[in-house]
Design an enzyme around this catalytic site. Structure first.
Site, PDB file in Angstrom:
ATOM      1  N   ASP A   2       0.866  -1.174   0.000  1.00  0.00           N
ATOM      2  CA  ASP A   2       0.000   0.000   0.000  1.00  0.00           C
ATOM      3  C   ASP A   2       0.903   1.224   0.000  1.00  0.00           C
ATOM      4  OD1 ASP A   2      -1.846   2.047   0.466  1.00  0.00           O
ATOM      5  OD2 ASP A   2      -3.028   0.865   1.880  1.00  0.00           O
TER       6      ASP A   2
ATOM      7  N   ARG B 169      -0.148   4.414  -0.345  1.00  0.00           N
ATOM      8  CA  ARG B 169      -0.879   5.650  -0.070  1.00  0.00           C
ATOM      9  C   ARG B 169      -0.261   6.425   1.089  1.00  0.00           C
ATOM     10  NH1 ARG B 169      -6.872   3.337   0.351  1.00  0.00           N
ATOM     11  NH2 ARG B 169      -5.664   1.737   1.463  1.00  0.00           N
TER      12      ARG B 169
END
Length: 218
Positions: A144, A146
């Site tokens: 991930d 983000r």
């Protein structure tokens, strides 16, 4: 460790009436920003009692309900059944409009790896049976990628430092808290499960720590 991010400023605010395919409609104010750390064209939608022009918003009102929603072109726009992004976006707009708060629309497609890489990860899942996280790793990305520093900057530019966070993802709360945003409550979203996305949701719960009440296999 808490570290306040660089200051961002509001670039534009404009009224934007919203209407979804199912007929639901809501008034919004949409904000753009200068000075975001990643130079992304992220948007903030003020909804409910926060949808008045910013200069007339009373700063003493209740803690706003916030969703930091990462862009998903396939789900948000085209209604892809491989994820739950479109239904989560639709749910968030209505719940925030009812409670008063902000939808942060963050341009970080595919958990931050980009649209083309996300589709390559889809293809890899179909070819090899790996889950969404292992597909990202196989393509040379992190599980991930983000980052929510820009989200914190947007909130602070809007005069918001204390929020109720609409999310099942504990990492969002941790990242916002590390940037000086007080997460007074984490409010769960609905679980939008279908035959097409159940493996994806199971991976989010198992690998990403998302708080999801998924049905048990038969």
């Amino acid at each position: 460790m808490q570290q306040r991010p660089p200051t961002a400023t509001i670039r534009t605010q404009v009224a934007l009436p919203l209407r979804f395919a199912d007929g639901y409609a809501s008034d919004a104010q949409v904000f753009t920003f200068d000075g975001l750390v990643d130079d992304g064209e992220h948007l903030a939608f003020a909804l409910g009692d926060r949808a008045a022009p910013l200069q007339v918003v009373e700063r003493h009102r209740a803690v706003p309900l916030i969703r930091a929603h990462s862009e998903c072109l396939t789900g948000d726009v085209f209604g892809s059944l491989r994820c739950d992004c479109g239904p989560q976006l639709r749910e968030a707009v209505e719940r925030i409009a009812d409670a008063g708060g902000y939808l942060l629309y963050l341009r970080q497609e595919g958990r931050g790896i980009g649209l083309y890489s996300k589709l390559e990860a889809y293809a890899l899942q179909e070819d090899t049976g790996v889950d969404t996280y292992d597909a990202n790793l196989a393509l040379g990305h992190r599980e991930d990628e983000r980052d929510y520093v820009a989200a914190a900057q947007m909130l602070l530019a809007l005069g918001v430092s204390r929020v109720a966070l609409l999310s099942n993802n504990p990492d969002k709360a941790l990242q916002l808290s590390s940037c000086g945003i007080t997460v007074a409550a984490q409010v769960p979203t609905g679980v939008h499960v279908s035959a097409e996305n159940v493996r994806y949701l199971e991976a989010k719960a198992r690998r990403g720590g998302h708080k999801l009440d998924l049905p048990r296999p038969a």
